[in-house]
Write an enzyme that holds these catalytic residues in place. Structure first.
Site, PDB file in Angstrom:
ATOM      1  CG  ASN A 202      80.982  16.617 -35.477  1.00 39.27           C
ATOM      2  OD1 ASN A 202      81.867  15.525 -35.373  1.00 39.27           O
ATOM      3  ND2 ASN A 202      81.659  17.973 -35.473  1.00 39.27           N
ATOM      4  CE  LYS A 203      80.195   9.403 -41.525  1.00 37.90           C
ATOM      5  NZ  LYS A 203      79.675   9.417 -43.154  1.00 37.90           N
ATOM      6  CE  LYS A 204      88.158  16.341 -38.141  1.00 43.37           C
ATOM      7  NZ  LYS A 204      88.628  16.797 -38.432  1.00 43.37           N
ATOM      8  CD  GLU A 205      83.049  16.615 -32.060  1.00 45.11           C
ATOM      9  OE1 GLU A 205      82.688  18.149 -32.993  1.00 45.11           O
ATOM     10  OE2 GLU A 205      81.434  16.725 -31.938  1.00 45.11           O
ATOM     11  CG  ASP A 271      77.613  26.704 -31.218  1.00 45.65           C
ATOM     12  OD1 ASP A 271      77.624  25.882 -30.854  1.00 45.65           O
ATOM     13  OD2 ASP A 271      77.916  27.988 -31.689  1.00 45.65           O
TER      14      ASP A 271
END
Length: 481
Positions: A202-205, A271
């Site tokens: 995701n964007k944060k990751e 998921d």
């Protein structure tokens, strides 16, 4: 699940989910006062429910999509582990490669109060790496069975199962066997995910992987391309929450807007994306369409409380009712021949009427026939001969209008519910797959002359012949030109 027909004819094969699995518990109750003992709310328990979480939720989503699913993971030899294994077994998910360990089963307990509001979460976890013996057992199980699978999915929740060595061995073995690996990653520490087919942070990751705060879409695309190049993968899919998704390939970049109209709970959305992405790739969809369908599935999931596994028919009905599938950006009712089974599943419970033709130059006779056909059921499906099929039937100078144009015009008619092409000279195979309740043909045919009449009537349906409008035909129109 019955309503998905298990991916009709089992075309998807089998998918292996490798990763951290857990048990999700939802404690439901009410809060209407503050404790006199301390300034905290009093949670009045009213009930509880259980759901598979983490990689187990990915597997449950794949199961809901109709795939045949196996799990390779570890869980505890405790009551929570027993509960999780029982739930997975009831779903028909293969847990033969799940190692039972002395470690505690990972559990996330959410306290859900008034109006389904999550007020607190309590976790049980021991996120240390699995032992060398457990890692060896996992690799042996994978070596023994990897050739059974078409797609391998990695769900990394950083709970200890996916050691760096194990991940590298999984990807190396999968590449040797020609099996694509789709991985939901938190980071790419020590390059463990290098060589996977698709990475999904995701964007944060992705910000963490890039070592910088990613602001706008251009920043995300740049970081995704950098991850793509450094990891030697084919695609990077970045999920942006309400911002949708960005799919980056070696020579491509697509932004897909979020399709969820109402966000109720984002738990488990990642998921669902991972599961439907893998399922659609296994089914033969290209990467962009697979992401679009996964995006649709996530839009359904976030509209539900807690983790939710949308069914295949649910997802396909919404997807083909959106503007995504239609190359013209129009009605979303234009289908590929390969998706006939999905079309039938998405219309479950409807009285389906089917008719077919070349529809090369649409005229008033066509319109009147289609209007009458529509009155015979809940939805009208029109089968359209492909360009090659028309040429074989009508001659080298036909069709006048391309298949895409003919289908777009038909889809714009209020009487027509869905349009689907076929390349054969007759629609017999298509009719057999759609299995309509009513088969309509325009003209002065006898019942025994109508292609597909036998299979429809054998299935309890009926055949209706609608008279043509006199003096109206494509041939007569072309002769005047």
């Amino acid at each position: 699940m019955e309503d998905t027909k298990k991916f009709t004819d089992n075309k998807v094969g089998r998918i292996l989910v490798v990763g951290d699995i857990m048990l999700d518990i939802y404690l439901e109750g009410e809060i209407d006062r503050i404790s006199p003992e301390a300034p905290v709310p009093v949670f009045k328990y009213t009930g509880e429910r259980f759901s598979p979480g983490g990689g187990a939720n990915v597997a449950a989503n794949l199961n809901a999509a109709g795939a045949k699913v196996s799990l390779l993971s570890v869980t505890g030899k405790d009551a929570n582990g027993d509960k999780l294994m029982d739930m997975l077994a009831q779903m028909g998910i293969d847990t033969g490669m799940v190692i039972r360990s002395e470690r505690s089963t990972t559990v996330k307990t959410r306290f859900i109060a008034n109006d389904h509001q999550q007020v607190m979460r309590s976790d049980i976890e021991e996120p240390f790496d699995i032992s060398e013996d457990e890692e060896a057992a996992a690799l042996k199980a994978l070596n023994d069975r990897i050739e059974e699978y078409d797609i391998l999915v990695i769900s990394d929740y950083k709970k200890g199962f996916l050691t760096g060595h194990l991940v590298k061995e999984i990807i190396s073995l999968s590449r040797k066997k020609g099996i694509r690996v789709v991985a939901d990653i938190k980071d790419n520490k020590d390059g463990r995910y290098n060589g996977a087919y698709l990475l999904k942070p995701n964007k944060k990751e992705l910000s963490k992987i890039a070592g910088e705060n990613l602001g706008n879409k251009d920043d995300v695309i740049r970081a995704a391309k950098d991850l793509l190049n450094r990891s030697s993968c084919e695609y990077v899919l970045v999920t942006l929450g309400a911002g949708g998704m960005i799919l980056v390939g070696n020579d491509s970049c697509f932004h897909i807007p979020a399709c969820g109209k109402e966000v109720f709970d984002v738990t488990g959305a990642g998921d669902t994306v991972l599961a439907y992405l893998a399922a659609m790739l296994a089914l033969g969809k290209d990467e962009k369409e697979a992401v679009m369908i996964a995006n649709t599935a996530a839009g359904i999931e976030v509209g539900k409380a807690g983790t939710y596994q949308p069914s295949l028919s649910e997802v396909m009905a919404l997807f083909y009712g959106s503007a995504y599938d239609d190359p013209s950006g129009g009605s979303g009712r234009i289908w590929k021949r390969s998706d006939a089974a999905f079309l039938r599943d998405s219309l479950k419970g409807k009285r389906i009427v089917f008719t077919n033709g070349c529809f090369d130059v649409i005229h008033v006779g066509h319109i009147r026939c289609l209007n009458e056909a529509r009155k015979l059921g809940d939805v009208l499906i029109v089968g359209v001969n492909s360009d090659d099929s028309v040429k074989r039937l009508k001659g080298k100078n036909r069709p006048v209008n391309s298949l895409n144009d003919r289908m777009e015009v038909l889809a714009a008619l209020s009487s027509v519910g869905h349009v689907i092409s076929f390349d054969e000279d007759t629609p017999y195979e298509l009719i057999s797959e759609i299995m309509p309740d009513v088969l309509v043909k325009g003209g002065d045919y006898l019942r025994e002359e109508i292609v597909g009449a036998d299979v429809v009537e054998k299935n309890g349906g009926k055949v209706v012949i609608i008279p043509l409008t006199e003096g109206r035909s494509t041939t007569s129109i072309l002769e005047k030109m």
